[in-house]
Design a protein around this motif. Structure first.
Motif, short mmCIF file in Angstrom:
data_model
loop_
_atom_site.label_atom_id
_atom_site.label_comp_id
_atom_site.label_asym_id
_atom_site.label_seq_id
_atom_site.Cartn_x
_atom_site.Cartn_y
_atom_site.Cartn_z
N VAL A 739 31.47 28.02 39.72
CA VAL A 739 31.38 27.11 40.86
C VAL A 739 32.78 26.56 41.17
N TYR A 740 33.27 26.87 42.36
CA TYR A 740 34.60 26.43 42.78
C TYR A 740 34.46 25.43 43.91
N HIS A 742 36.23 23.76 47.17
CA HIS A 742 37.26 23.90 48.23
C HIS A 742 37.20 22.64 49.08
N GLN A 753 41.24 26.20 45.86
CA GLN A 753 39.95 26.04 45.16
C GLN A 753 40.24 25.77 43.69
N GLU A 797 33.37 22.54 50.46
CA GLU A 797 32.63 23.77 50.17
C GLU A 797 32.47 23.91 48.66
N ARG A 799 31.66 26.87 46.31
CA ARG A 799 31.57 28.32 46.33
C ARG A 799 31.01 28.84 45.02
N SER A 801 30.58 31.78 42.85
CA SER A 801 31.41 32.98 42.86
C SER A 801 31.31 33.74 41.55
N SER A 804 37.34 33.95 41.06
CA SER A 804 38.08 33.18 42.05
C SER A 804 38.36 34.00 43.31
N ASP A 806 36.03 36.39 44.37
CA ASP A 806 34.76 37.03 44.74
C ASP A 806 33.66 35.99 44.96
N PRO A 807 33.75 35.20 46.05
CA PRO A 807 32.66 34.25 46.34
C PRO A 807 31.41 34.99 46.78
N ARG A 808 30.25 34.54 46.30
CA ARG A 808 28.99 35.18 46.66
C ARG A 808 28.16 34.31 47.60
N THR A 810 28.09 30.27 49.56
CA THR A 810 28.86 29.08 49.85
C THR A 810 27.96 27.97 50.38
#
Length: 841
Positions: A739-740, A742, A753, A797, A799, A801, A804, A806-808, A810
């Motif tokens: 979980v990132y 942004h 991110q 956001e 993300r 993912s 870092s 390859d976000p799947r 959002t």
């Protein structure tokens, strides 16, 4: 059997009796008032009360003597330890020090090869002498390195910390640390100098292998788990290096650090804060470096103001080796060793390591001259004595014989009697095992889960158990193809110490990659050539196994496995390790040229990296059949790699550091602001070949069903979201949901991110997991313009993912309300709930 048992019992009694004789002899010769009874011996009292009573009875010299260590080496004949003669300082005369007491013994097992049982006897005899020599009967606290396992001869060599980060599995790291701690405690060690919480800022730095990664949240969670494991075994863990060591300019060891206060607070200090709050850690080691001109060893706002007054740390602060003297010799902020001692003591350093230099005569002289208040000594010695009380070293029934000797066998003849005589410890030799089957199994589990599959065109996994499917001929090429120590970091004993004793066996089994692959692929013919040295020129020539021979083998094989990477060492003796910094991130020596030559040979190439840092791989990023990354995976590392190559073990590791596409794009981490990424205003593109968090599997996962249950929250609130992850392939596998955060608009520049949480999911084919995440607003906080940590309202956001890069899924969420100031009591983790399902929800 009975006779042998009686002999063992008699032998142990002789060990104990011998130590008692040593103690009694020293007590008689000390000629001072014996104060071995008093409230400090009462285990029913609080450690603080015991320490206060003891301090009130001590002279200044006795108090100061508790504030330093002496570097020693255990004797391989069972005699007492001997001061270690090294090129940094003059020899220490123990006879002159011991009547006043001694704070610590530095690395009795980690200085020279010694049988663990005999080393434990040597340490026990010395502890008896130390306790007997001072008026209060206080023994020393013994410390050792444990960055990749207990740094002792014959002890299990676990994967290095960068591999811990690659597992994304804190609980497994905690289990490993507990095993390390139990082994250390069993032979009489009290403190371990680990873990390293330095966040990687420049991968050229030689000590990257000792770090956990380039993200502060990953570093904090894994390091906290390691501390919990070590402390659960009764070992005092030591956070290091506090703070900023890894941010040195150009990645050069000990070079000045030029970062600002915001980067320091939000990146460097965050893991330490988490560990202090959550792990129960009892020691911190200051860093060597200076930040903006202030050396950490003399940084009172850091070591006292932040660490103690704000975070509430109550343990000891110990010096990195020679770090206090460096205030005079390297930093130039002290004119004398007395001034250096006063500066460090005043800042909050409690113990000088590895040996006495500034906290001895220079400190007492400075106090006598009125330059340093004795109250600073009282403050430090109280912390030291509280810790000794917690460890049982002040108890009335304390004895020097450690648990491991209670089960020893085969003691022949007297072993006591005093002085330097070792007696006859041969019956003890070999009775203490620090590399048990259980340890090796655990080391293998960690190594397996740390292997990262970076690239795969479908070549992997290689069939191993079917003669028809396995490659008929495998060419295993490269400088790490048949090198036993290729799996070890610079603080593993066979490298760190064993290299100075080539006549001594390694002490542990280290199967080479060639041996592991031969066992893993019994139906394949495996031929091997070195091709090149780690950091040397092309070794081509008649029968040399150089480029030409390697390419010839490659052309005649069905598959090439090329084993590249590093040789761990110290201060320039390796390509990775302390003092082994790199000018760029090209593979050392001519390894890239060797790799390119093999790619040109036309046979599919699987690249296997045994390294201490990430390297640019040139054409292999796009042309290799597969790339497998491991970071010094320890004694079971080659077997772990082989099992991943065959598919017997599913690859589950994720990158704890980005792998660069170009060797000269450093310093660069994924934690960069917009202008730190690729842009039209610079000709240098820092975009990685493989980003932080990346790692492939042998199956496929589909992420779906994102639900944002609560997408608006106040700056005091939290968001709630959920998603489904399903294994749609035919093999079991592991997905790591990362979980990132942004933050598109903030009052100060933010990374594009940053990781705020992760979940490791092990799923069988067809199985799915519903993951529900509760993300507190506190996780969005950062250091604002005024220097305070704040939570700002605005759009964000989250993300979900696979890495870092390859976000799947959002989730767009919003914080409302006023700017909120938070402190060290803020929430540090998201809430996670997972449910494994068979069918779609």
């Amino acid at each position: 059997m009975t006779a042998n048992t009686d002999r063992v019992t008699t032998g142990i009694e002789k060990v104990t009796t011998g130590i008692e004789k040593v103690t009694a002899g020293v007590r008689t010769s000390a000629g001072a008032t014996d104060l071995r009874t008093g409230p400090w011996r009462d285990a029913t009292l609080a450690p603080e009360a015991r320490a206060d009573a003891l301090i009130a009875a001590m002279t200044l010299q006795e108090k100061v003597s508790q504030l330093f260590g002496v570097w020693v080496g255990a004797s391989d004949d069972g005699a007492e330890v001997a001061p270690f003669q090294h090129d940094m300082e003059e020899a220490v005369a123990l006879d002159d020090l011991l009547p006043y007491g001694l704070g610590q013994l530095t690395r009795p097992f980690g200085t020279a090869p010694v049988d663990p049982a005999v080393g434990a006897l040597s340490l026990a005899r010395t502890q008896g002498r130390i306790a007997g020599a001072n008026r209060f009967g206080i023994p020393a606290l013994a410390h050792e390195e444990c960055l990749a396992g207990f740094a002792a001869w014959g002890a299990t060599a676990y994967p290095v910390p960068l591999s811990w980060g690659a597992t994304f599995h804190p609980e497994l790291v905690r289990e490993m640390a507990a095993a390390i701690g139990r082994d250390m405690r069993s032979v009489g060690v009290h403190q371990g100098l680990a873990p390293v919480l330095d966040v990687v800022r420049d991968a050229r730095w030689g000590r990257v292998e000792e770090t956990i990664g380039e993200d502060p949240y990953l570093v904090g969670t894994v390091a906290t788990a390691y501390v919990r494991g070590l402390e659960s075994a009764g070992i005092v863990a030591t956070l290091k290096h506090f703070a900023g060591y890894s941010a040195s300019r150009a990645g050069r060891n000990l070079a000045p650090v030029g970062m600002g206060a915001r980067e320091r607070a939000d990146v460097i200090l965050t893991p330490f804060e988490m560990a202090v709050r959550e792990s129960g850690v009892r020691s911190v080691m200051h860093a060597y470096t200076d930040t903006d001109g202030i050396p950490s060893a003399a940084d009172g706002p850091l070591l006292t103001g932040l660490l103690r007054d704000t975070w509430g740390f109550e343990g000891t602060v110990v010096a990195d080796y020679f770090g206090i003297a460096f205030l005079k010799t390297l930093h130039g902020v002290a004119g004398t060793f007395g001034e250096a001692a006063g500066a460090a003591l005043g800042a909050g350093v409690d113990v000088e390591l590895p040996t006495v230099k500034t906290f001895g005569g220079p400190l007492t002289d400075a106090i006598a001259e009125g330059l340093v208040p004795e109250a600073l000594v009282d403050r430090a010695v109280r912390r030291v004595l509280v810790q000794k009380a917690q460890l049982g070293l002040l108890d009335e029934d304390w004895g020097p014989v450690p648990p491991a000797l209670a089960g020893a066998t085969g003691v022949d003849g007297p072993v006591g009697g005093g002085g330097s005589s070792g007696g006859n410890p041969e019956g003890l030799r070999g009775t203490v095992r620090l590399d048990t089957d259980e340890n090796r199994a655990l080391a293998r589990r960690v190594a397996e889960q740390a292997v990262v599959l970076l690239r795969n065109d479908g070549t992997l996994p290689l069939p191993a158990d079917a003669p028809a499917g396995a490659p008929a001929r495998i060419a295993l090429i490269g400088p790490n193809a048949d090198t036993p120590t290729a799996v070890l970091g610079c603080y593993a004993f066979p490298v760190h110490v064993g290299g100075q004793h080539p006549e001594t066996p390694l002490g542990i089994e280290l199967p080479t990659l060639y041996e592991a692959c031969a066992a893993e692929f019994p139906h394949s013919e495996i031929v091997t050539a070195r091709g090149a040295d780690i950091d040397g020129p092309d070794i081509d020539g008649p029968d040399s196994g150089g480029f030409a021979g390697a390419v010839e083998l490659a052309r005649g094989a069905d598959l090439v496995i090329v084993a590249l990477g590093d040789r761990a060492g110290l201060f320039g003796r390796g390509t990775s390790g302390e003092g082994c910094d790199a000018e760029d991130l090209a593979l050392p020596g001519v390894q890239q040229q060797l790799l390119d030559a093999l790619l040109d040979a036309g046979t599919p190439v699987v690249v296997v990296l045994l390294a201490g840092r990430p390297y640019a791989l040139g054409r292999a990023v796009d042309e290799a059949a597969a790339v497998v990354q491991s970071f010094f995976p320890g004694e079971e590392g080659t077997r772990a790699i082989a099992s991943v190559l065959s598919g017997r073990t599913a690859p589950s590791g994720r990158l704890p550091v980005s792998v660069p596409r170009h060797p000269g794009s450093q310093p660069s981490t994924y934690l960069a602001a917009r202008l730190g990424h690729s842009s039209e205003v610079s000709s240098v593109d820092p975009t990685p070949a493989f980003g932080f968090g990346h790692g492939l599997t042998y199956t496929a996962f589909v992420w779906s069903g994102l639900i944002v249950e609560c997408g608006r929250a106040s700056t005091e609130g939290e968001f709630t979201l959920s998603c489904t992850v399903r294994n749609t392939g035919a093999r079991p596998g592991t997905e790591v949901v990362q979980v990132y955060l942004h933050d598109p608009v903030a009052s100060v520049v933010q990374p594009v991110q940053r990781l705020v949480g992760y979940v490791r999911l092990d799923l069988d084919p067809g199985r799915m997991a519903r993951v529900r995440l509760t993300v507190p607003a506190d996780l969005t906080s950062f250091t604002g313009r005024e220097g305070h940590r704040i939570v700002e309202p605005g759009d964000l956001e989250l993300r979900l993912s696979a890495s870092s890069t390859d976000p799947r899924l959002t989730a767009r969420v919003t914080l409302t309300g006023p700017v909120r100031t938070v402190d060290h009591t803020r929430r540090l983790h998201m809430g996670v709930a997972t449910e494994i399902l068979t069918d779609a929800p």
